[in-house]
Write a protein that holds these residues in place. Structure first.
Motif, short mmCIF file in Angstrom:
data_model
loop_
_atom_site.label_atom_id
_atom_site.label_comp_id
_atom_site.label_asym_id
_atom_site.label_seq_id
_atom_site.Cartn_x
_atom_site.Cartn_y
_atom_site.Cartn_z
N ILE A 213 18.57 43.76 29.65
CA ILE A 213 19.80 44.53 29.86
C ILE A 213 19.59 45.98 29.44
O ILE A 213 19.95 46.93 30.17
N ALA A 214 19.01 46.18 28.26
CA ALA A 214 18.82 47.53 27.73
C ALA A 214 17.94 48.35 28.67
O ALA A 214 18.28 49.50 29.02
N ARG A 215 16.83 47.77 29.09
CA ARG A 215 15.90 48.53 29.94
C ARG A 215 16.49 48.79 31.32
O ARG A 215 16.28 49.85 31.90
N ALA A 216 17.21 47.81 31.87
CA ALA A 216 17.82 48.01 33.18
C ALA A 216 18.90 49.09 33.13
O ALA A 216 19.20 49.71 34.16
N SER A 217 19.48 49.33 31.95
CA SER A 217 20.48 50.38 31.78
C SER A 217 19.85 51.73 31.47
O SER A 217 20.55 52.72 31.27
N GLY A 218 18.51 51.77 31.40
CA GLY A 218 17.83 53.02 31.09
C GLY A 218 17.82 53.35 29.62
O GLY A 218 17.53 54.48 29.24
N CYS A 219 18.11 52.36 28.77
CA CYS A 219 18.11 52.59 27.32
C CYS A 219 16.77 52.15 26.73
O CYS A 219 15.99 51.43 27.35
N ARG A 220 16.53 52.60 25.51
CA ARG A 220 15.25 52.34 24.85
C ARG A 220 15.47 51.42 23.66
O ARG A 220 16.00 51.83 22.63
N PRO A 221 15.08 50.12 23.79
CA PRO A 221 15.24 49.21 22.64
C PRO A 221 14.25 49.55 21.54
O PRO A 221 13.07 49.76 21.79
N VAL A 222 14.76 49.62 20.30
CA VAL A 222 13.94 49.95 19.13
C VAL A 222 13.99 48.75 18.19
O VAL A 222 15.07 48.32 17.78
N PRO A 223 12.83 48.19 17.80
CA PRO A 223 12.83 46.97 17.00
C PRO A 223 13.14 47.19 15.53
O PRO A 223 12.70 48.18 14.93
N VAL A 224 13.92 46.26 14.95
CA VAL A 224 14.15 46.21 13.51
C VAL A 224 13.78 44.79 13.06
O VAL A 224 14.44 43.83 13.46
N PRO A 225 12.72 44.61 12.28
CA PRO A 225 12.23 43.27 11.95
C PRO A 225 13.26 42.42 11.20
O PRO A 225 14.07 42.92 10.43
N VAL A 226 13.18 41.11 11.46
CA VAL A 226 13.99 40.13 10.74
C VAL A 226 13.06 39.24 9.93
O VAL A 226 11.87 39.10 10.24
N ASP A 227 13.61 38.64 8.88
CA ASP A 227 12.89 37.62 8.12
C ASP A 227 13.78 36.39 8.03
O ASP A 227 14.74 36.26 8.80
N ALA A 228 13.50 35.50 7.11
CA ALA A 228 14.26 34.25 7.01
C ALA A 228 15.72 34.47 6.68
O ALA A 228 16.56 33.58 6.89
N ASP A 229 16.08 35.67 6.16
CA ASP A 229 17.46 35.99 5.81
C ASP A 229 18.10 36.95 6.79
O ASP A 229 19.11 37.58 6.49
N GLY A 230 17.51 37.08 7.98
CA GLY A 230 18.09 37.95 9.00
C GLY A 230 17.49 39.35 8.97
O GLY A 230 16.41 39.58 8.41
N VAL A 231 18.20 40.28 9.57
CA VAL A 231 17.69 41.65 9.67
C VAL A 231 17.54 42.25 8.27
O VAL A 231 18.33 41.99 7.36
N ARG A 232 16.51 43.09 8.12
CA ARG A 232 16.24 43.71 6.82
C ARG A 232 17.01 45.03 6.73
O ARG A 232 16.73 45.98 7.48
N PRO A 233 17.98 45.13 5.82
CA PRO A 233 18.85 46.31 5.77
C PRO A 233 18.11 47.62 5.56
O PRO A 233 18.47 48.64 6.16
N GLU A 234 17.07 47.63 4.72
CA GLU A 234 16.37 48.90 4.47
C GLU A 234 15.69 49.41 5.73
O GLU A 234 15.64 50.62 5.97
N LEU A 235 15.19 48.48 6.56
CA LEU A 235 14.56 48.90 7.81
C LEU A 235 15.61 49.29 8.85
O LEU A 235 15.36 50.17 9.68
N LEU A 236 16.77 48.65 8.79
CA LEU A 236 17.86 49.04 9.68
C LEU A 236 18.31 50.46 9.39
O LEU A 236 18.49 51.28 10.31
N ALA A 237 18.49 50.79 8.11
CA ALA A 237 18.90 52.14 7.73
C ALA A 237 17.86 53.17 8.16
O ALA A 237 18.19 54.24 8.68
N ALA A 238 16.58 52.83 7.98
CA ALA A 238 15.52 53.75 8.38
C ALA A 238 15.50 53.95 9.89
O ALA A 238 15.26 55.07 10.39
N ALA A 239 15.76 52.89 10.64
CA ALA A 239 15.76 53.00 12.10
C ALA A 239 16.91 53.87 12.60
O ALA A 239 16.76 54.67 13.52
#
Length: 482
Positions: A213-239
């Motif tokens: 969906i993102a690419r077909a809309s011309g948007c650029r998906p940027v990854p934020v890694p997840v671990d066993a407890d879900g998305v990592r907040p410090e990496l989300l803030a940095a992204a």
């Protein structure tokens, strides 16, 4: 309920015998076919309807069924090579070229041949779908006054109210739009919230349909890694800081494909980080009705804990029912609702009213909670059977996290095993799996495959699938290189 295989077999038999009749010749009566093939009148009716849809026979009410005239030869195809130039030049000026790569989605949607065990499916097998309850709901819906009238563009008020209660918190019926399933809701949300060329933060790994969906809309998906407890907040803030993104899409409950649940300590932090960035959180709550019966109380939705209109919530009935019951919801608070509504109206006008009425009948019936309890027990049992079979038969594969909801295991390949080769070997052995690469929008940290336990006929097929793969790997190891 008729047997699909009986209809297909009868249609094949009738199709093979059509040459006995001249064009315009009358076929035996339905009663004669019932007696000859020892099938029900419903099976005969459906088989003849299939042949009529193929243009092989013509049904004349009161007269019977007749062989149709053969189709005329199609005109020769023209030269379409000019399209290659036109389609290539179309996005030449785009900051992020729009591309439609459906390979990851097709890996989950494509139906393999009957001899192949589908560990790639993203839907419940027919044996655990609420088929009788859905049929009864559809029949009742068709008799409702105004069932075939045009519905309100936002959806039936009663259905919007049901979704609002399910979502919880301050979400009311006025904040809900009824959509044609979760994929449609995600498409509407991204089109409304992110202009072409914009970055969109996504969990890594994540559902391939979202990346498409993102690419077909011309948007650029940027990854934020997840671990066993879900998305990592410090990496989300940095992204957020590095990209200036204004949208983060996540699955806090039974994340696809890892099965992770966002930890209690991270939930408020994710909302705080997004609010500080002036960004929306699109909460794809696809699996709330797929909790296993050993998972304990479910956490509230992020939307229920959101006080500032940060969350745009996506919900669907499809995963817990049938691929064809494409009814979902998109919920948000504040001015963004008007934008979401505008995008949805332009794209699809509205969800067909009979389908909405049927969904409303289904979730209001006593059979609905019984169905959810059945699914909860069956998915937990299938999860344990598949995990146990993997431990016994394929010790070279590891399951980093055993989920308490959803329908898949996210399996890591070890010992230098290549996921593409593994998937190809599995398919040759009669098992379809989903390679992990399409779940990443950047380089994956390791090779993975996703194994679904929802789309098979029962636990026995899961054991057989793993044994087939083990045998296939052993056979390939014994085969010398060409």
């Amino acid at each position: 309920m008729y047997e699909r295989s009986s209809v297909a077999e009868l249609a094949d038999s009738l199709r093979s015998e059509l040459d006995r009749y001249s064009v315009g010749g009358k076929l035996p009566s339905s009663r004669a076919l019932v007696e000859r093939y020892r099938v029900s009148p419903v099976t005969v009716s459906r088989a003849l309807a299939q042949l009529a849809a193929e243009g092989l026979v013509v049904t004349r009410p009161g007269a019977g069924v007749f062989r149709a005239a053969p189709r005329t030869a199609l005109p020769s195809a023209g030269d379409t090579s000019w399209q290659e130039v036109a389609l290539s030049a179309e996005g030449a000026g785009d900051v992020v070229p729009r591309s439609v790569d459906a390979s990851g989605v097709l890996a989950c949607l494509a139906a393999p041949p009957p001899s192949v065990i589908p560990l790639n499916s993203g839907y419940l097998h027919a044996s655990i779908q609420p088929e009788r309850a859905m049929a009864a709901a559809l029949a009742r819906a068709g008799r409702r006054p105004g069932a075939w009238d045009r519905p309100p563009m936002e959806g039936l008020p009663e259905l919007r109210d049901w979704f609002a209660r399910e979502i919880g918190g301050a979400v009311g019926a006025a904040d809900v739009l009824v959509t044609a399933g979760g994929q449609s809701a995600l498409t509407t949300a991204l089109r409304a919230l992110a202009p072409p060329g914009a970055p969109i933060l996504v969990e890594s790994p994540t559902y391939p349909g979202l990346l498409a969906i993102a690419r077909a809309s011309g948007c650029r998906p940027v990854p934020v890694p997840v671990d066993a407890d879900g998305v990592r907040p410090e990496l989300l803030a940095a992204a957020f800081e590095a990209t200036g993104a204004r949208v983060f899409v996540c699955q806090p409950l039974f994340q696809n494909p890892t099965g992770a649940v966002l930890a209690p300590g991270r939930r408020a932090e994710v909302l705080r980080i997004a609010r500080a960035a002036g960004a929306f959180v699109v909460e794809d709550d696809y699996a709330r009705s797929l909790a296993h019966d050993d998972c304990g109380p479910l956490p509230a939705t992020l939307a229920a804990e959101d006080h500032d209109g940060v969350v745009v919530h996506v919900r669907s009935l499809t995963k817990a029912t049938s691929p064809s019951l494409r009814v979902g919801a998109l919920a948000a608070r504040g001015p963004v609702v008007d934008r979401l509504r505008a995008v949805q109206v332009v794209d699809s006008f509205f969800v067909p009213r009979p389908l909405q009425e049927a969904a409303l009948e289904l979730v209001g019936a006593p059979a609905w909670p019984r169905h959810l309890r059945t699914v909860a027990a069956e998915l937990r049992h299938r999860r344990d059977v598949l995990a146990g079979a993997l431990r016994r038969e394929l010790p070279g594969l590891t399951v980093p996290h055993l989920p308490s909801g959803g329908y898949q295991l996210w399996v890591r390949m070890t010992g230098g095993v290549d996921e593409a080769s593994f998937a190809a070997t599995a398919l040759r052995a009669g098992v379809a799996v989903a390679p992990g690469r399409p779940y990443f929008c950047a380089e994956p940290p390791a090779p993975y495959v996703r194994l679904s336990f929802a789309g098979v006929s029962g636990p026995g097929e899961l054991v057989e699938a793993v044994q087939r793969v083990r045998a296939g790997l052993g056979e390939e190891a014994r085969t010398p290189d060409a």
